[in-house]
Design a protein around this motif. Sequence first.
Motif, PDB file in Angstrom:
ATOM      1  N   LEU A  47      -8.168 -25.907 -20.045  1.00  0.00           N
ATOM      2  CA  LEU A  47      -8.120 -26.455 -18.692  1.00  0.00           C
ATOM      3  C   LEU A  47      -6.858 -27.298 -18.549  1.00  0.00           C
ATOM      4  CD1 LEU A  47      -9.430 -26.988 -15.922  1.00  0.00           C
ATOM      5  CD2 LEU A  47     -10.642 -28.912 -16.985  1.00  0.00           C
ATOM      6  N   VAL A  48      -6.078 -26.958 -17.555  1.00  0.00           N
ATOM      7  CA  VAL A  48      -4.840 -27.686 -17.284  1.00  0.00           C
ATOM      8  C   VAL A  48      -5.114 -28.832 -16.317  1.00  0.00           C
ATOM      9  CG1 VAL A  48      -2.561 -27.500 -16.223  1.00  0.00           C
ATOM     10  CG2 VAL A  48      -3.410 -25.666 -17.704  1.00  0.00           C
ATOM     11  N   ALA A  49      -5.775 -28.504 -15.220  1.00  0.00           N
ATOM     12  CA  ALA A  49      -6.060 -29.497 -14.189  1.00  0.00           C
ATOM     13  C   ALA A  49      -7.205 -29.002 -13.332  1.00  0.00           C
ATOM     14  CB  ALA A  49      -4.822 -29.742 -13.317  1.00  0.00           C
ATOM     15  N   ALA A  50      -7.914 -29.931 -12.725  1.00  0.00           N
ATOM     16  CA  ALA A  50      -8.995 -29.575 -11.817  1.00  0.00           C
ATOM     17  C   ALA A  50      -9.043 -30.601 -10.697  1.00  0.00           C
ATOM     18  CB  ALA A  50     -10.323 -29.503 -12.550  1.00  0.00           C
ATOM     19  N   ILE A  51      -9.651 -30.180  -9.593  1.00  0.00           N
ATOM     20  CA  ILE A  51      -9.676 -31.043  -8.419  1.00  0.00           C
ATOM     21  C   ILE A  51     -11.031 -30.929  -7.746  1.00  0.00           C
ATOM     22  CG2 ILE A  51      -8.685 -29.229  -6.933  1.00  0.00           C
ATOM     23  CD1 ILE A  51      -7.064 -31.493  -5.553  1.00  0.00           C
ATOM     24  N   SER A  52     -11.502 -32.038  -7.219  1.00  0.00           N
ATOM     25  CA  SER A  52     -12.802 -32.056  -6.561  1.00  0.00           C
ATOM     26  C   SER A  52     -12.752 -31.314  -5.234  1.00  0.00           C
ATOM     27  CB  SER A  52     -13.248 -33.500  -6.340  1.00  0.00           C
ATOM     28  OG  SER A  52     -12.373 -34.146  -5.413  1.00  0.00           O
ATOM     29  N   TRP A  53     -13.901 -31.097  -4.642  1.00  0.00           N
ATOM     30  CA  TRP A  53     -13.997 -30.339  -3.407  1.00  0.00           C
ATOM     31  C   TRP A  53     -13.158 -30.948  -2.286  1.00  0.00           C
ATOM     32  CZ3 TRP A  53     -15.953 -32.551   1.064  1.00  0.00           C
ATOM     33  CH2 TRP A  53     -16.577 -33.806   0.895  1.00  0.00           C
ATOM     34  N   SER A  54     -13.076 -32.266  -2.276  1.00  0.00           N
ATOM     35  CA  SER A  54     -12.357 -32.953  -1.201  1.00  0.00           C
ATOM     36  C   SER A  54     -10.887 -33.175  -1.529  1.00  0.00           C
ATOM     37  CB  SER A  54     -12.990 -34.311  -0.934  1.00  0.00           C
ATOM     38  OG  SER A  54     -12.808 -35.166  -2.061  1.00  0.00           O
ATOM     39  N   GLY A  55     -10.547 -33.028  -2.797  1.00  0.00           N
ATOM     40  CA  GLY A  55      -9.193 -33.371  -3.229  1.00  0.00           C
ATOM     41  C   GLY A  55      -9.061 -34.822  -3.626  1.00  0.00           C
ATOM     42  N   VAL A 100     -19.245 -21.954 -10.875  1.00  0.00           N
ATOM     43  CA  VAL A 100     -20.387 -21.176 -10.423  1.00  0.00           C
ATOM     44  C   VAL A 100     -21.149 -21.926  -9.337  1.00  0.00           C
ATOM     45  CG1 VAL A 100     -22.584 -20.185 -11.121  1.00  0.00           C
ATOM     46  CG2 VAL A 100     -20.610 -20.000 -12.626  1.00  0.00           C
ATOM     47  N   ILE A 101     -21.221 -23.247  -9.493  1.00  0.00           N
ATOM     48  CA  ILE A 101     -22.024 -24.075  -8.597  1.00  0.00           C
ATOM     49  C   ILE A 101     -21.134 -25.062  -7.860  1.00  0.00           C
ATOM     50  CG2 ILE A 101     -23.887 -25.778  -8.482  1.00  0.00           C
ATOM     51  CD1 ILE A 101     -25.019 -24.517 -11.031  1.00  0.00           C
ATOM     52  N   ALA A 102     -21.319 -25.128  -6.563  1.00  0.00           N
ATOM     53  CA  ALA A 102     -20.624 -26.141  -5.778  1.00  0.00           C
ATOM     54  C   ALA A 102     -21.240 -27.502  -6.075  1.00  0.00           C
ATOM     55  CB  ALA A 102     -20.729 -25.821  -4.292  1.00  0.00           C
ATOM     56  N   SER A 103     -20.392 -28.504  -6.303  1.00  0.00           N
ATOM     57  CA  SER A 103     -20.919 -29.821  -6.625  1.00  0.00           C
ATOM     58  C   SER A 103     -19.881 -30.876  -6.273  1.00  0.00           C
ATOM     59  CB  SER A 103     -21.260 -29.910  -8.112  1.00  0.00           C
ATOM     60  OG  SER A 103     -20.079 -29.921  -8.890  1.00  0.00           O
ATOM     61  N   PHE A 104     -20.285 -32.126  -6.405  1.00  0.00           N
ATOM     62  CA  PHE A 104     -19.370 -33.230  -6.131  1.00  0.00           C
ATOM     63  C   PHE A 104     -18.478 -33.545  -7.322  1.00  0.00           C
ATOM     64  CE2 PHE A 104     -20.752 -34.106  -2.025  1.00  0.00           C
ATOM     65  CZ  PHE A 104     -22.139 -34.101  -1.960  1.00  0.00           C
ATOM     66  N   GLY A 105     -18.834 -33.029  -8.483  1.00  0.00           N
ATOM     67  CA  GLY A 105     -18.091 -33.351  -9.692  1.00  0.00           C
ATOM     68  C   GLY A 105     -16.888 -32.469  -9.904  1.00  0.00           C
ATOM     69  N   ILE A 106     -16.248 -32.666 -11.049  1.00  0.00           N
ATOM     70  CA  ILE A 106     -15.088 -31.865 -11.443  1.00  0.00           C
ATOM     71  C   ILE A 106     -15.426 -31.231 -12.792  1.00  0.00           C
ATOM     72  CG2 ILE A 106     -12.626 -31.853 -11.926  1.00  0.00           C
ATOM     73  CD1 ILE A 106     -12.364 -34.434 -10.342  1.00  0.00           C
ATOM     74  N   PRO A 107     -15.858 -29.988 -12.787  1.00  0.00           N
ATOM     75  CA  PRO A 107     -16.194 -29.340 -14.061  1.00  0.00           C
ATOM     76  C   PRO A 107     -14.994 -29.272 -14.985  1.00  0.00           C
ATOM     77  CG  PRO A 107     -17.025 -28.087 -12.196  1.00  0.00           C
ATOM     78  CD  PRO A 107     -16.112 -29.126 -11.640  1.00  0.00           C
ATOM     79  N   GLN A 108     -15.249 -29.556 -16.266  1.00  0.00           N
ATOM     80  CA  GLN A 108     -14.157 -29.561 -17.230  1.00  0.00           C
ATOM     81  C   GLN A 108     -14.337 -28.534 -18.336  1.00  0.00           C
ATOM     82  OE1 GLN A 108     -13.341 -33.611 -18.507  1.00  0.00           O
ATOM     83  NE2 GLN A 108     -13.699 -34.384 -16.432  1.00  0.00           N
ATOM     84  N   SER A 109     -15.440 -27.824 -18.312  1.00  0.00           N
ATOM     85  CA  SER A 109     -15.664 -26.771 -19.296  1.00  0.00           C
ATOM     86  C   SER A 109     -15.427 -25.419 -18.643  1.00  0.00           C
ATOM     87  CB  SER A 109     -17.087 -26.820 -19.826  1.00  0.00           C
ATOM     88  OG  SER A 109     -17.388 -25.634 -20.548  1.00  0.00           O
ATOM     89  N   GLN A 110     -14.727 -24.540 -19.358  1.00  0.00           N
ATOM     90  CA  GLN A 110     -14.477 -23.213 -18.798  1.00  0.00           C
ATOM     91  C   GLN A 110     -15.779 -22.472 -18.531  1.00  0.00           C
ATOM     92  OE1 GLN A 110     -12.852 -20.173 -21.456  1.00  0.00           O
ATOM     93  NE2 GLN A 110     -13.030 -21.605 -23.164  1.00  0.00           N
TER      94      GLN A 110
END
Length: 126
Positions: A47-55, A100-110
Amino acid sequence: QVQLVESGGGLVQAGGSLRLSCAASGLTFSNYAMGWFRQAPGKERELVAAISWSGGGTYYADSLKGRFTIYRDNARKSVYLQMSDLKPEDTANYYCAAPVIASFGIPQSQYEYGYWGQGTQVTVSS
């Protein structure tokens, strides 16, 4: 069905910059966190980077902080990865992914990501 299409990869000299783009369709984009992964030959996908639903929230791999920036445009259903000061070790195939699931968090596992693009190759020459 869900489609993620990356673009923007290419060949760049060390110290240069690239911006990767990922256009999403088939999902309510604004409900999903998004991630950028990369995989180099012979290495595991990371994982290089991830962003929440809102940014409003972001995650970066420790080794990349300060050089890479992830951001999104929910109106355009797109997520971007701005890469600067590129190094030869950044050479990899870069993938956009949605969990797979929409959520408020930022998944960090592939393993939390179920939708993947086809990847775009980034090659950094020394």
